[in-house]
Design a protein around this motif. Structure first.
Motif, PDB file in Angstrom:
ATOM      1  N   MET A   1       0.841  -1.171   0.000  1.00 13.40           N
ATOM      2  CA  MET A   1       0.000   0.000   0.000  1.00 13.40           C
ATOM      3  C   MET A   1       0.889   1.239   0.000  1.00 13.40           C
ATOM      4  SD  MET A   1      -3.052   1.099   2.573  1.00 13.40           S
ATOM      5  CE  MET A   1      -2.083   1.734   3.903  1.00 13.40           C
ATOM      6  N   LEU A  21     -12.628   0.245  -9.260  1.00  9.28           N
ATOM      7  CA  LEU A  21     -12.681  -1.183  -8.980  1.00  9.28           C
ATOM      8  C   LEU A  21     -14.112  -1.684  -9.077  1.00  9.28           C
ATOM      9  CD1 LEU A  21     -10.258  -1.377  -5.939  1.00  9.28           C
ATOM     10  CD2 LEU A  21      -9.756  -1.839  -8.320  1.00  9.28           C
ATOM     11  N   GLY A  33     -13.415   2.026  -4.578  1.00  8.03           N
ATOM     12  CA  GLY A  33     -11.972   2.110  -4.503  1.00  8.03           C
ATOM     13  C   GLY A  33     -11.535   2.364  -3.077  1.00  8.03           C
ATOM     14  N   PRO A  71      -4.524   3.824  -5.080  1.00  6.38           N
ATOM     15  CA  PRO A  71      -4.754   2.955  -6.230  1.00  6.38           C
ATOM     16  C   PRO A  71      -4.145   1.570  -6.063  1.00  6.38           C
ATOM     17  CG  PRO A  71      -3.100   4.601  -6.743  1.00  6.38           C
ATOM     18  CD  PRO A  71      -3.600   4.911  -5.374  1.00  6.38           C
ATOM     19  N   SER A  72      -4.776   0.614  -6.727  1.00  7.39           N
ATOM     20  CA  SER A  72      -4.241  -0.746  -6.768  1.00  7.39           C
ATOM     21  C   SER A  72      -3.071  -0.773  -7.751  1.00  7.39           C
ATOM     22  CB  SER A  72      -5.321  -1.726  -7.224  1.00  7.39           C
ATOM     23  OG  SER A  72      -5.678  -1.458  -8.570  1.00  7.39           O
ATOM     24  N   LEU A  73      -2.285  -1.830  -7.703  1.00  9.31           N
ATOM     25  CA  LEU A  73      -1.175  -1.987  -8.639  1.00  9.31           C
ATOM     26  C   LEU A  73      -1.698  -1.988 -10.073  1.00  9.31           C
ATOM     27  CD1 LEU A  73       1.834  -2.426  -9.155  1.00  9.31           C
ATOM     28  CD2 LEU A  73       1.457  -4.874  -8.809  1.00  9.31           C
ATOM     29  N   GLU A  74      -2.823  -2.648 -10.284  1.00 13.22           N
ATOM     30  CA  GLU A  74      -3.423  -2.694 -11.627  1.00 13.22           C
ATOM     31  C   GLU A  74      -3.788  -1.290 -12.112  1.00 13.22           C
ATOM     32  OE1 GLU A  74      -7.674  -4.068 -12.516  1.00 13.22           O
ATOM     33  OE2 GLU A  74      -6.438  -5.817 -13.009  1.00 13.22           O
ATOM     34  N   GLU A  75      -4.373  -0.465 -11.234  1.00 21.47           N
ATOM     35  CA  GLU A  75      -4.735   0.902 -11.622  1.00 21.47           C
ATOM     36  C   GLU A  75      -3.496   1.747 -11.916  1.00 21.47           C
ATOM     37  OE1 GLU A  75      -8.778   2.001  -9.284  1.00 21.47           O
ATOM     38  OE2 GLU A  75      -7.091   1.411  -8.013  1.00 21.47           O
ATOM     39  N   GLU A 127       3.812  -1.354  -5.723  1.00 23.10           N
ATOM     40  CA  GLU A 127       2.874  -0.229  -5.841  1.00 23.10           C
ATOM     41  C   GLU A 127       3.609   1.110  -5.748  1.00 23.10           C
ATOM     42  OE1 GLU A 127       0.640  -3.763  -4.366  1.00 23.10           O
ATOM     43  OE2 GLU A 127       2.453  -2.770  -3.679  1.00 23.10           O
TER      44      GLU A 127
END
Length: 140
Positions: A1, A21, A33, A71-75, A127
């Protein structure tokens, strides 16, 4: 995070703050999110906000309340573009240190032709490495 300070820098740099998300549920999809939100005096916490909760929070006085996306890693990867993400262990002084390195592959291809180095960032988590790379590419 990512940290409070890094989330704040991402927001200032224009990282999208809207919930992205999507989760399927019995009642249908829930969009939301993770956010650092709370009082502007530093009394903040991590919360999952649905799209509706996010919009309600935005109605609060921005002088008294803060809200920043975590944000997530994907975002982060989606917003940063084509990247290479590597976990490396360095032994320069005989000690072990895990480090994540994110490289912007789009700029690397362009920079190969010009003989320059590519954009890259490193951190203790994937991240944070990608967030720092986003800031290098987009921060004004």
């Amino acid at each position: 995070m990512i940290s409070f300070a890094l989330a704040s820098k991402l927001k200032t740099a224009g990282f999208p703050q809207e919930p992205e998300l999507s989760y399927g549920g019995l009642d249908g999809e829930i969009f939301g999110g993770f956010y650092i939100c709370g009082m502007g005096d530093g009394d903040v916490g991590l919360s999952f906000l649905s799209d509706t909760d996010y919009k309600e929070f935005l109605k609060r006085d921005p002088e008294k309340y803060v809200i920043m996306k975590v944000p997530s890693l994907e975002e982060l990867i989606g917003a940063t573009g084509v990247i290479e993400l590597q976990r490396q262990i360095f032994h320069p002084d005989g000690s072990r240190k895990d480090i994540w390195i994110a490289r912007n592959m789009t700029s690397e291809q362009a920079n190969k032709e010009m003989g320059e180095t590519c954009d890259w960032a490193e951190s203790d988590s994937p991240e944070e490495a990608v967030a720092k790379l986003y800031l290098q590419i987009n921060y004004i």
